[in-house]
Design an enzyme around this catalytic site. Structure first.
Site, short mmCIF file in Angstrom:
data_model
loop_
_atom_site.label_atom_id
_atom_site.label_comp_id
_atom_site.label_asym_id
_atom_site.label_seq_id
_atom_site.Cartn_x
_atom_site.Cartn_y
_atom_site.Cartn_z
CG ASN A 22 -13.08 -0.47 3.70
OD1 ASN A 22 -13.56 -1.39 3.71
ND2 ASN A 22 -11.81 -0.22 3.17
CE LYS A 48 -9.40 -1.21 5.28
NZ LYS A 48 -7.86 -1.19 5.27
CG HIS A 81 -9.09 -0.61 -0.57
ND1 HIS A 81 -8.05 -1.27 -0.05
CD2 HIS A 81 -9.72 0.11 0.36
CE1 HIS A 81 -7.76 -0.74 1.20
NE2 HIS A 81 -8.68 0.26 1.45
CD GLU A 85 -6.67 -3.37 2.77
OE1 GLU A 85 -8.05 -3.57 3.22
OE2 GLU A 85 -6.07 -2.73 3.39
CD GLU A 130 -8.38 4.32 1.11
OE1 GLU A 130 -8.98 4.70 2.35
OE2 GLU A 130 -8.28 3.22 0.85
N GLY A 151 -3.58 1.80 7.66
CA GLY A 151 -3.60 0.80 9.00
C GLY A 151 -2.27 1.16 9.31
CB SER A 159 -3.79 6.13 9.77
OG SER A 159 -3.07 4.91 9.54
P1 PGA Z 1 -7.18 2.59 7.77
O1 PGA Z 1 -7.82 2.07 6.32
O2 PGA Z 1 -8.32 3.72 8.42
O3 PGA Z 1 -7.31 1.51 8.72
O4 PGA Z 1 -5.91 3.07 7.60
C1 PGA Z 1 -8.30 2.94 5.58
C2 PGA Z 1 -8.75 2.38 4.13
O5 PGA Z 1 -7.97 1.11 3.92
O6 PGA Z 1 -9.85 2.36 3.89
#
Ligand code: PGA
Length: 242
Positions: free
Chosen positions: A7, A9, A90, A92, A157, A163, A202
């Site tokens: 992803n 983003k 997601h 976010e 998640e 992150g 992560s």
């Molecule tokens: P990350 O994000 O691997 O940077 O923690 C995962 C995600 O939000 O899909």
């Protein structure tokens, strides 16, 4: 076979596509590899990956097939420009755009009609986990984010792991994936028994082997580490053999 999904983003540019596509095309894969770049990159990415087994996905779609929705993107258009998957719900998007589980379910319905396989994200915040609410929150999200007749995938998640470099204990991931599996079989019947449940938050080359070996983990949704092809491929390499 597990799925490793990247992803991107809101990262990446047109100039990144050629070297990235070249690297992933050259890899010997024993997983399904999926790249979800920002939507404007999909057409050029589709050209760069044509004839390979690597799939493309989008990061969101609208619930309506078309209409007066400035700035939104229809699922059918995403499909037309090369996406076969779409990440929905997601954290976010749930956070930045106040997306409710009901909205996610409506988007998943639209995605299915357009031929896209949805990856529906669920996960608790740190405060919810600290309050002992993690499983209840995820069960509730699952119950309301999956439409009738859902045939896609789910990604667990934990919001606090995205992150941050922090990950749940393997036993916590196993417990949550078992909860999600039970929810899927309850909601989707026999089809729910075979649906992939990805872990996200992560995931890095250094922890992928352990995370991908947890029972009921069917792959990973990778954010930051997906921006470098070599890191995403190292994570793919760490997946258990078929
Ligand atoms: P990350 O994000 O691997 O940077 O923690 C995962 C995600 O939000 O899909």
């Amino acid at each position: 076979m597990q799925m490793i999904a990247g992803n991107w983003k809101m990262h990446g540019a047109v100039a990144d596509i050629a070297p990235y596509a070249q690297a992933v095309r050259a890899a010997r894969l024993h997983v399904d590899l999926l790249i979800c770049p920002p939507a404007p990159l999909l057409p050029a990415f589709a050209t760069a990956l044509a004839g390979s087994a690597i799939s493309l996905g989008a990061q969101d779609c609208h619930a309506a097939p078309s209409g007066a929705h400035t700035g939104d993107i229809a699922a059918a258009l995403l499909y037309e420009v090369g996406a076969h998957f779409v990440i929905l719900g997601h954290s976010e998007r749930r956070g930045d755009h106040a997306e409710s589980s009901a909205m996610v379910a409506a988007k998943a319905r639209a995605a299915a009609l357009a031929g896209l396989t949805a990856i529906i994200c669920v996960g608790e915040t740190e405060a919810e986990r600290d309050a002992g609410q993690a499983e209840a929150v995820v069960r509730h999200q699952l119950a309301h984010s999956l439409p009738e007749g859902f045939t896609g995938m789910v990604a667990y998640e934990p919001v606090w792991a995205i992150g941050t470099g922090r990950i749940p204990a393997e036993a916590e991931i196993a417990a949550m994936h078992a909860t999600i599996r039970a929810g899927l079989t309850g909601q989707c019947g026999p089809a729910g028994a075979g649906m992939r449940i990805l872990y996200g938050g992560s995931v890095k080359p250094g922890n992928a082997s352990a995370l991908l070996s947890v029972p009921e983990v069917g792959g990973a949704l990778v954010g930051g580490a997906s921006l470098k092809a070599e890191d995403l491929l190292a994570i793919a390499d760490a997946a258990p053999g078929v």
